[in-house]
Design a protein around this motif. Structure first.
Motif, PDB file in Angstrom:
ATOM      1  N   MET A 279       0.931  -0.607   0.327  1.00 28.79           N
ATOM      2  CA  MET A 279      -0.373  -0.037   0.361  1.00 28.79           C
ATOM      3  C   MET A 279       0.827   1.227   0.097  1.00 28.79           C
ATOM      4  O   MET A 279       0.669   2.265  -0.967  1.00 28.79           O
ATOM      5  N   LYS A 280       1.648   0.740   0.643  1.00 31.93           N
ATOM      6  CA  LYS A 280       2.894   2.132   1.250  1.00 31.93           C
ATOM      7  C   LYS A 280       3.348   2.719  -0.776  1.00 31.93           C
ATOM      8  O   LYS A 280       3.510   3.826  -1.493  1.00 31.93           O
TER       9      LYS A 280
ATOM     10  N   LEU B 268       1.945   1.478  -3.617  1.00 29.91           N
ATOM     11  CA  LEU B 268       1.146   1.553  -4.360  1.00 29.91           C
ATOM     12  C   LEU B 268       0.782   3.705  -3.962  1.00 29.91           C
ATOM     13  O   LEU B 268      -0.020   4.699  -5.016  1.00 29.91           O
ATOM     14  N   ASP B 269       0.395   3.993  -2.920  1.00 31.07           N
ATOM     15  CA  ASP B 269       0.452   5.131  -2.848  1.00 31.07           C
ATOM     16  C   ASP B 269       1.194   6.387  -3.082  1.00 31.07           C
ATOM     17  O   ASP B 269       0.857   7.859  -3.533  1.00 31.07           O
ATOM     18  N   GLU B 270       2.702   6.024  -3.086  1.00 29.34           N
ATOM     19  CA  GLU B 270       3.584   6.678  -2.752  1.00 29.34           C
ATOM     20  C   GLU B 270       4.494   6.106  -5.129  1.00 29.34           C
ATOM     21  O   GLU B 270       5.146   7.565  -4.959  1.00 29.34           O
ATOM     22  N   LYS B 271       3.909   5.705  -5.447  1.00 20.95           N
ATOM     23  CA  LYS B 271       4.001   5.722  -6.774  1.00 20.95           C
ATOM     24  C   LYS B 271       4.998   4.822  -6.962  1.00 20.95           C
ATOM     25  O   LYS B 271       5.607   5.977  -7.891  1.00 20.95           O
TER      26      LYS B 271
ATOM     27  N   THR C  79      -4.255   0.579  -9.884  1.00 20.05           N
ATOM     28  CA  THR C  79      -5.013   1.517  -9.044  1.00 20.05           C
ATOM     29  C   THR C  79      -7.030  -0.286  -8.291  1.00 20.05           C
ATOM     30  O   THR C  79      -7.343  -0.027  -7.067  1.00 20.05           O
TER      31      THR C  79
ATOM     32  N   GLN D  94      -5.324  -1.605  -5.197  1.00 19.91           N
ATOM     33  CA  GLN D  94      -5.370  -0.641  -3.512  1.00 19.91           C
ATOM     34  C   GLN D  94      -6.499  -1.187  -3.618  1.00 19.91           C
ATOM     35  O   GLN D  94      -6.548  -0.564  -2.682  1.00 19.91           O
TER      36      GLN D  94
ATOM     37  N   ASN E 227      -7.242  -3.004   0.866  1.00 20.54           N
ATOM     38  CA  ASN E 227      -7.371  -1.393   1.184  1.00 20.54           C
ATOM     39  C   ASN E 227      -8.225  -1.714   2.233  1.00 20.54           C
ATOM     40  O   ASN E 227      -9.666  -1.241   1.406  1.00 20.54           O
TER      41      ASN E 227
ATOM     42  N   ASP F 174      -6.323   0.507   8.702  1.00 26.25           N
ATOM     43  CA  ASP F 174      -5.046   0.209   7.484  1.00 26.25           C
ATOM     44  C   ASP F 174      -3.953   0.368   7.557  1.00 26.25           C
ATOM     45  O   ASP F 174      -3.715   0.518   8.685  1.00 26.25           O
TER      46      ASP F 174
ATOM     47  N   LYS G 218      -2.274   3.035   7.437  1.00 28.78           N
ATOM     48  CA  LYS G 218      -1.415   4.334   8.294  1.00 28.78           C
ATOM     49  C   LYS G 218      -1.688   3.890   9.976  1.00 28.78           C
ATOM     50  O   LYS G 218      -1.986   5.082  10.580  1.00 28.78           O
TER      51      LYS G 218
END
Length: 517
Positions: free
Chosen positions: A330-331, A333-336, A371, A374, A378, A445, A447
């Motif tokens: 996830m990290k 994916l979020d930060e690309k 996408t 994610q 998540n 999640d 975070k």
């Protein structure tokens, strides 16, 4: 143009509106419940029965040890761990056979169940209490009453309010097991001990949450007040015990057999508790990272608890390993910070570790695949212990289709499978495992934000059952089960655990099994 009038399922009077307001149920919710009786629930489309190697993981000895190690390390973090025990139901079904005996007109046991009960009556942990109750009520002990042909009186002393009241108390408060030194333990006490053995945090705090019925809450509090200090001393822990009640806003309306709203002799609507699926609301309010969920009656005495404790640590560690991998993904994916290769590594994890598969996903462009991943990662996570099917009741592990076209691990009840579909029935009968309500869940999640669990419920997975009220046949609506449809859209992994971890007490005679002696 002719206007099409919406069908009204009920005309509400003022009493109805006041009742809905008091329960916290909207008129729209009532309408949708009534509509559901007419439409029913769709059967689920099944890809396969989950088996070892296809949805179920069978861990090697090395993997078991690694999971235990992962769990012990997690216990030393700042994460909050909790045991969540559904314990609100009365034990009346546990004594169904004995209630039938008291109204049968027979004075002696005639069925095999009744004979087994009375032939072994002094083996029950509650025998001492029952003996005292019989002396108080009838002036004779249990065996003297049996010798006099007064078995019905013995059964009533166990069931009725004037005696032990076991027919109406919750299972949590019944005496299940004999312990060392002549002590006897209730399921509530066994769960306290279990919590100390696998769910303590780094400060030796054990959080346990029981769902209870309001009428039984004082008895829970009384027993906890007496026992918690004792077990804190024995286990060297501090207990934080909390309780909640099933919310009346989750109750569902009952209908007649023609699907019209049932009204009692005073003309009032009848609402019933909607089954354990309603407890997703209670679970959603728990402030914990990891929550173990287990039925109140699935407990054994301490001398037989080794496998239970070990495999709770195993599935806890397995969950932690999954969560850490998902957090890393996830990290990225979020930060690309992903690459084409890493995306397909993530997809492989999704398909092999979480058994979630959708046709055509491999052909997606990288940004579309990111996408998609994610959305899948998540979500809340659960690891479900499954045991080999040896004829016991329980939800079955399947790979079933979701609304988005993917299939994933799901726990299904037989009522969710179309009995008129030969292929579906064949699949159901070929099942090798079942889930005995043995779950551990990650509710936050990556975070550290709590998921809103109500967003991951499949409302199309409830059940309609036939009941009786005052001699009238009615229909009842059950919400999606807590570990069935209420967790339908979670990330799920099935892990095989030993049958020794499953020891339910569905009838009073189950207490005569060697696991409870």
């Amino acid at each position: 143009m002719i206007a099409i009038q919406k069908k009204l399922y009920i005309m509400l009077n003022e009493n109805d509106k006041e009742l809905l307001k008091a329960k916290g149920i909207s008129e729209e919710t009532l309408e949708s419940q009534l509509k559901r009786f007419e439409t029913g629930f769709p059967y689920l489309r099944i890809e396969a029965v989950a088996t070892v190697g296809n949805g179920i993981s069978r861990l090697s000895d090395k993997e078991v040890k690694e999971c235990v190690k992962s769990w012990k390390a997690f216990q030393n973090t700042d994460a909050k761990i909790e045991k969540f025990v559904p314990a609100s139901g009365a034990a009346s079904r546990m004594f169904k056979n004995m209630f039938a005996f008291t109204t049968s007109g027979n004075t002696e046991p005639t069925t095999e169940f009744e004979k087994t009960f009375f032939d072994n009556i002094d083996k029950f942990a509650f025998y001492g209490d029952l003996n005292r109750a019989c002396k108080n009520l009838y002036g004779k002990d249990v065996h003297a009453l049996i010798a006099d042909g007064k078995c019905v009186e013995v059964a009533k002393a166990m069931l009725d309010k004037d005696g032990l009241n076991y027919g109406f108390l919750p299972k949590a408060l019944l005496k299940f097991h004999r312990a060392a030194g002549g002590a006897v333990h209730t399921p509530l006490e066994e769960h306290l001990e279990e919590g100390a053995q696998y769910a303590a945090d780094k400060n030796h705090v054990v959080d346990i949450h029981f769902t209870v019925s309001p009428e039984h809450k004082p008895e829970f509090e009384k027993l906890l007040k007496a026992k918690v200090p004792l077990y804190e001393k024995v286990w060297g822990v501090t207990y934080h015990v909390s309780m909640s009640e099933q919310k009346s806003s989750t109750d569902t309306v009952a209908v007649n057999m023609d699907n019209t709203p049932y009204r009692d002799e005073n003309g009032n609507l009848l609402f019933r508790p909607a089954g354990h699926g309603a407890l997703i609301e209670n679970l959603n309010e728990r402030d914990a990272d990891v929550v173990f969920i287990k039925n109140i009656d699935n407990v054994v005495p301490s001398r037989l608890r080794h496998d239970t404790v070990r495999y709770k640590k195993v599935i806890g560690g397995y969950l932690v390993q999954l969560q850490r991998a998902i957090a890393k993904y996830m990290k990225a994916l979020d930060e690309k910070t992903y690459t084409h290769e890493s995306l397909h590594d993530m997809l492989n994890f999704l398909e092999t570790k979480l058994s979630t598969v959708e046709e055509g996903v491999k052909e997606l462009a990288d940004d579309e695949l990111a996408t998609y991943l994610q959305g899948k990662f998540n979500r809340p996570i659960r690891v479900c212990g499954v045991v080999k099917n040896e004829g016991e009741p329980g939800g079955g592990p399947y790979l079933a289709y979701c609304k988005d076209g993917s299939y994933s691990p799901q726990i299904l009840e037989s009522a969710q499978i179309n009995a008129d579909d030969p292929e579906a029935v064949k699949l159901m009968q070929s099942g090798t495992h079942f889930n005995p309500v043995d779950l551990v869940c990650y509710l936050k999640d990556y975070k550290g934000n709590a998921f809103d669990l109500k967003k991951y419920v499949d409302p199309d997975t409830g059940l309609i059952s036939n009941k009786s009220k005052n001699g009238v046949d009615i229909k009842a609506l059950e919400l999606p089960g807590l570990w069935n449809g209420s967790m339908s859209d979670w990330n799920t992994a099935f892990v095989e655990v030993p049958i020794e971890t499953f020891n339910p007490v569905k009838t009073v005679n189950d207490l005569l099994r060697k696991e409870h002696q």
